[in-house]
Design a protein around this motif. Sequence first.
Motif, mmCIF file in Angstrom:
data_model
loop_
_atom_site.group_PDB
_atom_site.id
_atom_site.type_symbol
_atom_site.label_atom_id
_atom_site.label_comp_id
_atom_site.label_asym_id
_atom_site.label_seq_id
_atom_site.Cartn_x
_atom_site.Cartn_y
_atom_site.Cartn_z
ATOM 1 N N GLY A 1 -70.976 -94.553 0.753
ATOM 2 C CA GLY A 1 -69.753 -93.863 1.151
ATOM 3 C C GLY A 1 -70.028 -92.509 1.761
ATOM 4 O O GLY A 1 -69.440 -92.132 2.791
ATOM 5 N N HIS B 1 -69.414 -91.442 5.622
ATOM 6 C CA HIS B 1 -68.583 -90.262 5.896
ATOM 7 C C HIS B 1 -69.304 -89.303 6.825
ATOM 8 O O HIS B 1 -68.705 -88.712 7.734
ATOM 9 C CB HIS B 1 -68.234 -89.575 4.575
ATOM 10 C CG HIS B 1 -66.991 -88.770 4.649
ATOM 11 N ND1 HIS B 1 -66.207 -88.497 3.545
ATOM 12 C CD2 HIS B 1 -66.356 -88.162 5.692
ATOM 13 C CE1 HIS B 1 -65.168 -87.768 3.914
ATOM 14 N NE2 HIS B 1 -65.239 -87.550 5.192
ATOM 15 N N HIS C 1 -68.078 -89.096 11.036
ATOM 16 C CA HIS C 1 -67.073 -88.068 10.791
ATOM 17 C C HIS C 1 -66.130 -87.887 11.989
ATOM 18 O O HIS C 1 -65.009 -87.430 11.839
ATOM 19 C CB HIS C 1 -67.752 -86.738 10.463
ATOM 20 C CG HIS C 1 -68.639 -86.222 11.572
ATOM 21 N ND1 HIS C 1 -69.932 -86.681 11.750
ATOM 22 C CD2 HIS C 1 -68.400 -85.325 12.562
ATOM 23 C CE1 HIS C 1 -70.470 -86.065 12.800
ATOM 24 N NE2 HIS C 1 -69.562 -85.239 13.308
ATOM 25 N N GLU D 1 -60.813 -91.097 10.812
ATOM 26 C CA GLU D 1 -59.436 -91.534 10.562
ATOM 27 C C GLU D 1 -59.347 -93.067 10.517
ATOM 28 O O GLU D 1 -58.596 -93.621 9.720
ATOM 29 C CB GLU D 1 -58.504 -90.980 11.642
ATOM 30 C CG GLU D 1 -58.376 -89.460 11.589
ATOM 31 C CD GLU D 1 -57.421 -88.944 12.659
ATOM 32 O OE1 GLU D 1 -56.908 -89.774 13.419
ATOM 33 O OE2 GLU D 1 -57.201 -87.725 12.723
ATOM 34 N N LYS E 1 -61.686 -95.159 9.616
ATOM 35 C CA LYS E 1 -62.491 -95.763 8.550
ATOM 36 C C LYS E 1 -62.279 -95.091 7.194
ATOM 37 O O LYS E 1 -63.060 -95.312 6.278
ATOM 38 C CB LYS E 1 -63.969 -95.690 8.927
ATOM 39 C CG LYS E 1 -64.284 -96.390 10.250
ATOM 40 C CD LYS E 1 -65.739 -96.327 10.605
ATOM 41 C CE LYS E 1 -66.023 -97.045 11.925
ATOM 42 N NZ LYS E 1 -67.426 -96.997 12.317
ATOM 43 N N MET E 2 -61.234 -94.278 7.079
ATOM 44 C CA MET E 2 -61.026 -93.535 5.847
ATOM 45 C C MET E 2 -60.731 -94.456 4.660
ATOM 46 O O MET E 2 -61.173 -94.197 3.540
ATOM 47 C CB MET E 2 -59.870 -92.541 6.031
ATOM 48 C CG MET E 2 -59.659 -91.622 4.831
ATOM 49 S SD MET E 2 -61.158 -90.711 4.400
ATOM 50 C CE MET E 2 -61.194 -89.514 5.729
ATOM 51 N N ILE E 3 -59.992 -95.547 4.899
ATOM 52 C CA ILE E 3 -59.648 -96.453 3.799
ATOM 53 C C ILE E 3 -60.912 -97.078 3.205
ATOM 54 O O ILE E 3 -61.090 -97.120 1.983
ATOM 55 C CB ILE E 3 -58.681 -97.550 4.295
ATOM 56 C CG1 ILE E 3 -57.362 -96.921 4.736
ATOM 57 C CG2 ILE E 3 -58.445 -98.583 3.200
ATOM 58 C CD1 ILE E 3 -56.384 -97.902 5.327
ATOM 59 N N ILE F 1 -63.979 -95.904 3.341
ATOM 60 C CA ILE F 1 -64.793 -94.866 2.682
ATOM 61 C C ILE F 1 -64.197 -94.507 1.321
ATOM 62 O O ILE F 1 -64.929 -94.359 0.328
ATOM 63 C CB ILE F 1 -64.907 -93.629 3.594
ATOM 64 C CG1 ILE F 1 -65.770 -93.981 4.818
ATOM 65 C CG2 ILE F 1 -65.502 -92.451 2.840
ATOM 66 C CD1 ILE F 1 -65.815 -92.906 5.862
ATOM 67 N N PHE F 2 -62.876 -94.361 1.256
ATOM 68 C CA PHE F 2 -62.227 -94.095 -0.025
ATOM 69 C C PHE F 2 -62.478 -95.237 -1.007
ATOM 70 O O PHE F 2 -62.669 -95.007 -2.212
ATOM 71 C CB PHE F 2 -60.721 -93.898 0.167
ATOM 72 C CG PHE F 2 -60.350 -92.481 0.502
ATOM 73 C CD1 PHE F 2 -60.996 -91.409 -0.091
ATOM 74 C CD2 PHE F 2 -59.345 -92.210 1.416
ATOM 75 C CE1 PHE F 2 -60.658 -90.103 0.220
ATOM 76 C CE2 PHE F 2 -58.996 -90.914 1.741
ATOM 77 C CZ PHE F 2 -59.657 -89.852 1.130
ATOM 78 N N PHE F 3 -62.470 -96.485 -0.515
ATOM 79 C CA PHE F 3 -62.746 -97.638 -1.360
ATOM 80 C C PHE F 3 -64.150 -97.535 -1.965
ATOM 81 O O PHE F 3 -64.342 -97.789 -3.161
ATOM 82 C CB PHE F 3 -62.610 -98.916 -0.532
ATOM 83 C CG PHE F 3 -62.880 -100.172 -1.300
ATOM 84 C CD1 PHE F 3 -61.910 -100.710 -2.130
ATOM 85 C CD2 PHE F 3 -64.099 -100.832 -1.195
ATOM 86 C CE1 PHE F 3 -62.153 -101.878 -2.846
ATOM 87 C CE2 PHE F 3 -64.350 -101.993 -1.903
ATOM 88 C CZ PHE F 3 -63.374 -102.510 -2.729
ATOM 89 N N TYR G 1 -65.890 -94.775 -2.442
ATOM 90 C CA TYR G 1 -65.882 -93.666 -3.406
ATOM 91 C C TYR G 1 -65.279 -94.105 -4.746
ATOM 92 O O TYR G 1 -65.837 -93.837 -5.822
ATOM 93 C CB TYR G 1 -65.078 -92.490 -2.850
ATOM 94 C CG TYR G 1 -65.792 -91.687 -1.783
ATOM 95 C CD1 TYR G 1 -67.179 -91.611 -1.741
ATOM 96 C CD2 TYR G 1 -65.074 -90.995 -0.808
ATOM 97 C CE1 TYR G 1 -67.831 -90.882 -0.764
ATOM 98 C CE2 TYR G 1 -65.712 -90.254 0.178
ATOM 99 C CZ TYR G 1 -67.089 -90.205 0.192
ATOM 100 O OH TYR G 1 -67.732 -89.476 1.164
ATOM 101 N N ILE G 2 -64.131 -94.765 -4.686
ATOM 102 C CA ILE G 2 -63.428 -95.142 -5.918
ATOM 103 C C ILE G 2 -64.225 -96.179 -6.707
ATOM 104 O O ILE G 2 -64.439 -96.025 -7.920
ATOM 105 C CB ILE G 2 -62.019 -95.682 -5.573
ATOM 106 C CG1 ILE G 2 -61.147 -94.545 -5.011
ATOM 107 C CG2 ILE G 2 -61.356 -96.287 -6.818
ATOM 108 C CD1 ILE G 2 -59.833 -95.017 -4.441
#
Length: 550
Positions: free
Chosen positions: A30, A34, A38, A42, A44-46, A48-50, A52-53
């Motif tokens: 992740g 990121h 960078h 916008e 690929k944010m979902i 990357i957040f996935f 991370y979580i």
Amino acid sequence: MGKVNSCLKRVFIFFNFLFGILGGVLLVFGILAHALHHEQIENKMIGIFFLYIIGGATMAISFVGAYGAYKEKKWALIVFVTVMSLGGIALLWIAVPLVISRPTVYSVIEEQFRSVVPLDEADPQIQQAAETLQAQFKCCGLFDGYRDWRSHIPQSCLCSPDQSADKCEKAERSYRMLDFSRFSDRLRDTEKLVYKQSCFPILMTYAEKALDITLGILFGLAVLALLGALMAVIMLCQIKDQPVAAPAVFTVNPQPPKYSELFNNDNCQIGSTGSVDTTNFKMGKVNSCLKRVFIFFNFLFGILGGVLLVFGILAHALHHEQVENKMVGLIFLYIIGGATMAISFVGAYGAYKEKKWALIVFVVVMIMGGIALLRIAVPIGVARPAVYSVIEEQFRSAVPLDEADPQIQQAAETLQAQFKCCGLFDGYRDWRSHIPQSCLCSPDQSADKCEKAERSYQMLLLSHFSDRTLDTEKLVYKQSCFPILMTYAEKALDITLGILFGLAVLALLGALMAVIMLCQIKDQPVVAPAVFTVNPQPPKYSELFNKVDC
């Protein structure tokens, strides 16, 4: 607290250590994604957040599980069991429907790609993607080779000079309207040779491999999560409430006890020889909760073996006339059913009596059985597309059906009558001018499922047909039979793979429980008997009373 088996505790902590590493790897991915993207963050944010979580949650729950095992904390192990069970069920919830709907997924993908043909009229971005695909895989078009481009065959379709001739073909004259003004002389010389292979089959091969890997990861993580939850449940069963011990109270007696109270008692009389009762020194106690679960597991396993034996006996009784042709299958059912019942009895006996030899035999057989099942299931799952291709080739070899063997024709007609279809691949055309009665639509059949046969295919032998059939002789079933047959074959293969993988997982789970019980069974300590000798003279009173160290 009740002592948790040290062997199980070490395995569980190591399991959580590996699980924590997996979470760390996801977090690193992740962070790298990121950092590298960078500018396009916008879009690929979902994802990357996935990462991370999931990565953070995996590391956190692995820490909680390791802490609960090391400190023997019930609350931590309960949290671990809850999260891992929910995670395993969620992964299976994703993976199982994906396996079941796999043919549908492929059909949807194919429909999406067919919607962009002809490629010369497609969106410029799609054309660019198709040309990139052609250059990378040395193919042309999606389904029908260079014809998908009609009269605008791009440069990426042209064979290179070092390409073998069997992978190239000459484009027909109507498809050679190319603008070669920007091409080199070398390309002008080879302008008629284009790649023979279409790109979609190559693309689907990679898609199938990607889906196989994805399913393998999902099922693997689900099994690991449920294994971790099982180990945590076993540890919870071993952790018991700490008994409340009354404090020891020492009182001072101003008068020493009488001589008879010290020397004589009911359990040890002067002038006798005895020994300590060692009946309470038993083998290391196996956790009762684990033992019950294991015996119940073997009970179900024994029922499965009995069912297989019953199937074998019924098949033997019902097909006794054709038993020679089916003897191999019957013997297989007898052997597998009998062996399953026998090993389940050995496992239950070993758990109930806490016999090491029985549990060791059970572990060895179950591990070998689990590996054998995986050895069968994994190659079938990996070679699944190839199996479908072989089946299709076998069926295509029977076309045209009017020239096929009579037994094949009879089987095709039975299939057509049962599934209300006609032909194998190209409808009634597979029968050419000998369309059988089983292809004709019944009067109650909806019009959208029927079609009129072309005049050249209407040469039917109708002398034995009824007047009702004569009125509808031109209407035949539109649907071909092979796609219907393959749908059932795919479902049968899915069920078979599910049974094989399920039995393999159960076998390995049973072996794991048996190994845990073996770790809990310890050798019986050897206790030397206490011997009391006869002393003709009793000891002095001072020797008895002054020995007390207070």
